[in-house]
Motif scaffolding. Structure first.
Motif, PDB file in Angstrom:
ATOM      1  N   ILE A  32       0.752  -1.056   0.196  1.00  0.00           N
ATOM      2  CA  ILE A  32       0.137  -0.185   0.124  1.00  0.00           C
ATOM      3  C   ILE A  32       1.145   1.338   0.200  1.00  0.00           C
ATOM      4  N   GLN A  33       2.420   1.141   0.792  1.00  0.00           N
ATOM      5  CA  GLN A  33       2.841   2.323   0.885  1.00  0.00           C
ATOM      6  C   GLN A  33       3.788   2.130  -0.544  1.00  0.00           C
ATOM      7  N   SER A  66      -9.742  -2.666   8.843  1.00  0.00           N
ATOM      8  CA  SER A  66      -8.206  -2.492   8.704  1.00  0.00           C
ATOM      9  C   SER A  66      -7.749  -1.977   7.200  1.00  0.00           C
ATOM     10  N   TYR A  67      -8.052  -2.486   6.226  1.00  0.00           N
ATOM     11  CA  TYR A  67      -8.112  -1.763   5.284  1.00  0.00           C
ATOM     12  C   TYR A  67      -8.109  -0.482   5.111  1.00  0.00           C
ATOM     13  N   LEU A  68      -8.863  -0.536   5.059  1.00  0.00           N
ATOM     14  CA  LEU A  68      -9.147   1.415   5.398  1.00  0.00           C
ATOM     15  C   LEU A  68      -8.547   2.046   5.387  1.00  0.00           C
ATOM     16  N   SER A  69      -8.478   1.787   6.864  1.00  0.00           N
ATOM     17  CA  SER A  69      -7.173   1.752   8.133  1.00  0.00           C
ATOM     18  C   SER A  69      -6.272   2.716   7.514  1.00  0.00           C
ATOM     19  N   LEU A  72      -6.347   4.588   4.592  1.00  0.00           N
ATOM     20  CA  LEU A  72      -6.332   6.529   5.129  1.00  0.00           C
ATOM     21  C   LEU A  72      -5.192   6.747   5.880  1.00  0.00           C
ATOM     22  N   ARG A  73      -4.380   6.394   6.668  1.00  0.00           N
ATOM     23  CA  ARG A  73      -3.002   6.448   7.515  1.00  0.00           C
ATOM     24  C   ARG A  73      -2.201   7.180   6.667  1.00  0.00           C
ATOM     25  N   GLN A  78       1.846  10.833   3.310  1.00  0.00           N
ATOM     26  CA  GLN A  78       2.031  10.656   2.370  1.00  0.00           C
ATOM     27  C   GLN A  78       1.510  12.619   1.718  1.00  0.00           C
ATOM     28  N   LEU A  79       0.717  13.071   2.625  1.00  0.00           N
ATOM     29  CA  LEU A  79       0.103  14.206   2.023  1.00  0.00           C
ATOM     30  C   LEU A  79       0.247  15.261   3.186  1.00  0.00           C
TER      31      LEU A  79
END
Length: 116
Positions: A32-33, A66-69, A72-73, A78-79
């Motif tokens: 994801i990262q 947990s995937y959505l969390s 969003l983390r 990143q932003l």
């Protein structure tokens, strides 16, 4: 972005691949990262090479809570050091899988969604 650590995500990834849809299958937080790093780099490159704003990227996120969390983390990380205009560059389309609070909330707002 599709979480393929569960069977629903694997199934959806297969269906979308058959339709030649662009997908990024992820198995871990590192995946994801890496995906977010790529997205932010492409936006930055566009901004550096063009005087106009980039069109918003529509990013479908398919997975459990947990995937959505996790998504969003990494989004916030990143932003966090970017200007506020960066918030308009990415639009999330959440596709909840399994027992998901977002799915329950959407079901209260939309009767058709509730019947699915």
């Amino acid at each position: 972005l599709i979480n393929i650590t569960d069977w629903q995500g694997q199934y959806l990834a297969e269906l979308l691949q058959e339709q030649n849809m662009p997908i990024v299958s992820t198995c871990s937080a590192a995946d994801i990262q890496a995906a977010f790093n790529t997205i932010v780099t492409r936006i930055q490159r566009f901004c550096n090479c063009n005087s106009q704003m980039p069109p918003p990227i529509k990013l479908a996120v398919t997975g459990d809570q947990s995937y959505l969390s996790t998504i969003l983390r990494f989004f916030v990380e990143q932003l966090g050091n970017k200007t506020p205009e960066w918030l308009s560059f990415i639009r999330f389309l959440v596709i909840p899988l399994g027992s998901h609070p977002v799915a329950k909330y959407l079901a209260t707002l939309d009767n058709k969604y509730n019947t699915i």
